[in-house]
Design a protein around this motif. Structure first.
Motif, PDB file in Angstrom:
ATOM      1  N   PHE A  49     -10.484  45.150 -74.577  1.00 57.56           N
ATOM      2  CA  PHE A  49      -9.042  45.361 -74.471  1.00 57.56           C
ATOM      3  C   PHE A  49      -8.579  46.542 -75.315  1.00 57.56           C
ATOM      4  O   PHE A  49      -7.491  47.076 -75.076  1.00 57.56           O
ATOM      5  N   TYR A  52      -8.897  48.950 -72.580  1.00 58.54           N
ATOM      6  CA  TYR A  52      -8.280  48.489 -71.344  1.00 58.54           C
ATOM      7  C   TYR A  52      -6.757  48.442 -71.459  1.00 58.54           C
ATOM      8  O   TYR A  52      -6.051  48.366 -70.454  1.00 58.54           O
ATOM      9  N   PHE A  56      -3.771  47.700 -68.789  1.00 56.13           N
ATOM     10  CA  PHE A  56      -3.158  46.368 -68.863  1.00 56.13           C
ATOM     11  C   PHE A  56      -1.638  46.481 -68.955  1.00 56.13           C
ATOM     12  O   PHE A  56      -0.897  45.789 -68.232  1.00 56.13           O
ATOM     13  N   TYR A 116      -8.649  33.216 -71.279  1.00 53.54           N
ATOM     14  CA  TYR A 116      -8.691  34.103 -70.107  1.00 53.54           C
ATOM     15  C   TYR A 116      -7.649  33.696 -69.068  1.00 53.54           C
ATOM     16  O   TYR A 116      -6.948  34.534 -68.505  1.00 53.54           O
ATOM     17  N   PHE A 120      -3.898  35.483 -67.619  1.00 49.54           N
ATOM     18  CA  PHE A 120      -3.512  35.573 -66.204  1.00 49.54           C
ATOM     19  C   PHE A 120      -2.138  34.952 -65.974  1.00 49.54           C
ATOM     20  O   PHE A 120      -1.282  35.533 -65.292  1.00 49.54           O
ATOM     21  N   CYS A 214      -7.947  47.632 -61.487  1.00 50.18           N
ATOM     22  CA  CYS A 214      -7.824  47.020 -62.820  1.00 50.18           C
ATOM     23  C   CYS A 214      -7.837  45.498 -62.708  1.00 50.18           C
ATOM     24  O   CYS A 214      -8.471  44.804 -63.509  1.00 50.18           O
ATOM     25  N   SER A 215      -7.112  44.984 -61.732  1.00 49.13           N
ATOM     26  CA  SER A 215      -7.088  43.542 -61.509  1.00 49.13           C
ATOM     27  C   SER A 215      -8.467  43.028 -61.116  1.00 49.13           C
ATOM     28  O   SER A 215      -8.922  41.989 -61.616  1.00 49.13           O
ATOM     29  N   TYR A 218     -10.753  42.753 -64.114  1.00 54.10           N
ATOM     30  CA  TYR A 218     -10.459  41.606 -64.969  1.00 54.10           C
ATOM     31  C   TYR A 218     -11.165  40.352 -64.458  1.00 54.10           C
ATOM     32  O   TYR A 218     -11.778  39.611 -65.239  1.00 54.10           O
ATOM     33  N   TRP A 219     -11.099  40.112 -63.158  1.00 51.74           N
ATOM     34  CA  TRP A 219     -11.702  38.901 -62.609  1.00 51.74           C
ATOM     35  C   TRP A 219     -13.223  38.999 -62.535  1.00 51.74           C
ATOM     36  O   TRP A 219     -13.921  38.011 -62.744  1.00 51.74           O
ATOM     37  N   GLY A 222     -14.404  38.353 -65.959  1.00 51.83           N
ATOM     38  CA  GLY A 222     -14.286  36.930 -66.246  1.00 51.83           C
ATOM     39  C   GLY A 222     -15.411  36.123 -65.633  1.00 51.83           C
ATOM     40  O   GLY A 222     -15.959  35.211 -66.261  1.00 51.83           O
TER      41      GLY A 222
END
Length: 491
Positions: A49, A52, A56, A116, A120, A214-215, A218-219, A222
């Motif tokens: 982060f 990121y 974000f 996490y 979201f 970017c989204s 993130y997943w 995760g």
């Protein structure tokens, strides 16, 4: 004051480590090490982060729950992760030292997943969930980190240098994941951040494709973290950790009162803490200011990502290199190696911080060299500090001492965020960093002098070090190590 006895008295030398772990097979060692490395990847991933955060903030502003978000909110998010990570180390160290490692690791993994999901929810519904998610991530990473280090210390203390260097090195190197992904997927066209509605807010990306990726990142990240943690949990469940030593098991409040007072009264710990704190300022702040400082004179996202990747690998190499050197030098029963290596890495941080003052004038290559040098030193003295804490306190006090030393993470980020609220870091910022690194150099020199007068444990032996407060038995020193003298029983 205790008196030392000769072995000819009615005493016998006994190894205080009465709970030696059983020997591991090659396969078991491989599984435990690889699963531990997988867990450390997750610990290091929360610091992605740091890099990121511009993406974000942009995503939350355009598609999320807080249209008025600013970069200052992003800095606060980073500070909360660092605060929860650093400030939770002390109570977690006490708790984990007396718990089965698989239980503490399960707790950390569960809170990691919760954090996490909270981020979201905060992005999608209400931003306050993001704050809670940041706290959960910092707390969980510290829980996982201490659990893994303690497990490996109990199983591999004869090779603690290279094992701890590898674990901490992987945590540093894992941040390279984002830089590689950013160049290849998130921002392949090297789109630069823009300004929004002619305001003073910078570091904004309004490209919809960039926000989509970017989204996705993130997943995907995760999912990878979930697989890695699941692998660690399964291996730790199949091959449980050796039980805590007898002196490790104590009531929580007793540990708070007695253990911490002994740790904080040891001048060697104070010197190590000061060295780690002020040298850590330069390392952590260099990682965090990669974009916010580098963008001021290098408007090239791909180049900055390449710098971030090289710095992550430099930190991993520094940690692993110092771990190897520690094991090689300790195998010959040499003493005082750890603080000398700590001094070496603090000198690197000091030199690079001074050089960074002139990075804006000297250009890209200079900035890259300074950044890699700082991160190499940061990784190096992180591994060395883990060895120093074990040499001073042994297994029984290591989790608590390590937890207290983690407070440096929060203090370093506090300095970074405080300075950033008044503007982007420039010469004044790096001049202050250089002064902090110089104080770390001075503290390392003091630690070297202290090592000349205080015996320490030898991690190459099968025995661990026992500090003065752990037993009231009398002892002798032999070969730089402490042995407990136990009266022979009458037959």
């Amino acid at each position: 004051m205790r008196r030392a006895h000769r072995p000819s008295d009615q005493y016998s030398l006994v190894d205080e480590d009465s709970n030696r772990p059983r020997e591991l097979t090659v396969l078991q060692s491989f599984l435990i090490l690889t699963s531990s490395l997988a867990a450390e990847v997750c610990c290091g991933a929360i610091f992605i982060f740091n890099f990121y955060i511009p993406y974000f903030v942009s995503y939350v502003k355009i598609r999320g729950s807080k249209p008025d978000i600013t970069l200052e909110d992003g800095k606060l998010f980073l500070l909360l992760i660092a605060a929860s990570n650093g400030m939770s180390g002390y109570p977690l160290g006490i708790m984990i030292s007396g718990l089965p490692v698989n239980i503490s690791l399960t707790l950390g993994a569960g809170v990691f997943g919760l954090g996490y999901m909270m981020i979201f929810l905060g992005v999608a519904f209400h931003y306050s969930f993001v704050i809670a998610g940041a706290i959960c991530l910092g707390f969980s990473a510290q829980t996982i980190n201490i659990s893994v280090l303690l497990r490996c210390l109990r199983n591999f203390k004869a090779h603690w240098g290279i094992v701890s260097g590898s674990l901490l090195g992987v945590a540093f190197g894992s941040t390279a994941i984002f830089h590689i992904w950013e160049r290849a997927v998130v921002n392949p066209l090297n789109i630069k951040p823009e300004m929004l509605n002619s305001t003073a807010f910078e570091w904004y990306y309004d490209n919809q494709d960039v926000l989509d990726r970017c989204s996705d990142f993130y997943w995907i990240m995760g999912g990878c973290m979930a697989v890695l943690l699941m692998y660690t949990l399964v291996v730790y469940r199949i091959y449980p950790s050796p039980p805590p030593l007898e002196e490790e098991i104590m009531p929580f409040f007793t540990a708070c009162k007695e253990t911490v007072s002994k740790i904080l009264s040891d001048v060697r710990f104070i010197l190590t803490l000061i060295a780690f704190e002020f040298a850590g300022v330069s390392g952590l702040c260099a990682r965090s200011s990669l974009k916010t400082y580098g963008e001021t004179f290098i408007p090239d996202e791909h180049y900055l990502s390449a710098v971030g990747s090289s710095g992550s690998f430099a930190g991993a190499v520094g940690s692993l290199t110092m771990g190897i050197l520690l094991d090689i030098t300790r195998s010959s029963n040499s003493t005082g190696t750890s603080p000398k290596l700590l001094l070496l890495n603090c000198l690197l941080a000091f030199t690079a911080s001074v050089m960074m003052i002139f990075a804006a004038q000297e250009g890209k290559i200079w900035f890259l060299s300074c950044y890699d040098m700082i991160l190499f030193g940061f990784g190096g003295f992180s591994a060395v500090s883990a060895m120093v804490l074990y040499e001073i306190f042994g297994i029984s006090k290591f989790p608590v001492a390590y937890g207290i030393s983690s407070l440096t993470t929060f203090l370093s980020f506090l300095w970074y965020c405080f300075s950033m609220f008044s503007g982007l870091p420039g010469k004044d910022f790096w001049l202050a960093n250089a002064l902090f690194a110089f104080m770390a150099v001075v503290s390392s020199i003091g630690l070297i002098l202290q090592y000349q007068t205080h015996p320490v444990a030898n991690p190459g032996d099968n025995s661990s070090f026992l500090t003065d407060d752990e037993e009231d038995n009398e002892f002798i020193f032999h070969g730089g190590k402490k042995y407990i003298l136990q009266k022979s029983r009458n037959m």
